[in-house]
Write an enzyme that holds these catalytic residues in place. Sequence first.
Site, PDB file in Angstrom:
ATOM      1  N   CYS A   1      66.114 -41.986 -81.740  1.00  0.00           N
ATOM      2  CA  CYS A   1      65.184 -42.999 -81.230  1.00  0.00           C
ATOM      3  C   CYS A   1      63.734 -42.512 -81.322  1.00  0.00           C
ATOM      4  O   CYS A   1      63.459 -41.332 -81.171  1.00  0.00           O
ATOM      5  CB  CYS A   1      65.508 -43.338 -79.782  1.00  0.00           C
ATOM      6  SG  CYS A   1      67.246 -43.774 -79.497  1.00  0.00           S
TER       7      CYS A   1
ATOM      8  N   ASN B   1      63.164 -37.221 -79.428  1.00  0.00           N
ATOM      9  CA  ASN B   1      64.359 -36.598 -78.849  1.00  0.00           C
ATOM     10  C   ASN B   1      64.108 -35.100 -78.707  1.00  0.00           C
ATOM     11  O   ASN B   1      62.947 -34.691 -78.663  1.00  0.00           O
ATOM     12  CB  ASN B   1      65.577 -36.924 -79.734  1.00  0.00           C
ATOM     13  CG  ASN B   1      65.707 -38.422 -80.017  1.00  0.00           C
ATOM     14  OD1 ASN B   1      65.400 -38.863 -81.109  1.00  0.00           O
ATOM     15  ND2 ASN B   1      66.121 -39.197 -79.025  1.00  0.00           N
TER      16      ASN B   1
END
Length: 362
Positions: free
Chosen positions: A22, A199
């Site tokens: 993400c 992340n």
Amino acid sequence: MKKFLLPLCIGMAITSLPAAACTGIVLKSDDGVTIPARTMEFGFDVESDIAMVPAGTEIKSLSSNPDKTGLVYKAKYGFGGANAFDRNIIVDGMNEKGLYYGAFYFAGVAKYSELTKENQAQAVSSEELGNYILANFANIDEVKKGLEKITVVGTLIKEIGGIAPLHYAVTDAKGDSIVIEYSKDGLKIHDNKLGVVTNPPSYDWHETHVRNFIGLSPENTKPIEINGVKLTGISQGTGMVGLPGDYTSPSRFVRAVTFVNSSLPSKNADEAVFRAFHILNAFDIPKGLIVENTDDGDFHDYTVWTSVSDTKNKDYYFKTYLTPQHMKLNIVDSLKGLKAPKIIEMESTHSYNDITGQFSQK
């Protein structure tokens, strides 16, 4: 009494976690509107839908454990956004005060407190933190104080075969933004000055790493001369030579910082929303580019959906893998008259706008 207890789907249990790549950004328009946006990547469909939760709803924590109940509270503010696995968890959304929250994978680093009898009454599971934040707080200062009152624990999520290893991006309508991380070092709250989150590793590691790329520029390089030989760039785009192009978290972080700071300024919220979608198009992962081999088969990390939040007007935008058309809902208007939590389908199918008829002769 209204309760936010949505049905749990059976889902797929796996023995090792799929990749999750993400990318989150924060844009600000010239007239002072803050626009957080993100992609949601996962190794399989996380079965998200749009859930709306009105103020006054009773929320019970530790919902994934039917034998235990953690912190119980009533929502001070109504909120909504994308859930996951058809469960009572908001993984990305905004409340009626314009506070935005997004959960991002933090595998290998995330570490939470163990659930005990002593902390159970104040326990919130890692995947439920969005409910707690959006239901109770209007700005970043309130969030920071509120985190001191709970214990974040890890509970089993059947669909991923373990706890949800997450860190969290929170942005308010004033433009303040933080990244919340739980690790072996305890709780750390980082001011997100760069306006980017991805992340692992930790946010402060990314802040240091991005300094290796501060020479990047959108401007094409000028010709140089060596011993009478004039050398020019071999093509357009020489200003970005050296920009990492892979899908690892450090590389995506660098790209996102570069794109956010190179993007043309936005006059207003509408333009910032438009630019946010375009920037995140550069992080869209088609199926097949990233593969995680496990005992349960191959998992293909891909962009499940993308969201953009207008924290001033409380508009929540999204598109999905199968439905790439930009969809929009207003959080405040969607909550009007709502007496209990409600879910609507987030994804349907894709279609094409056939314009052939415009060339037909009359």
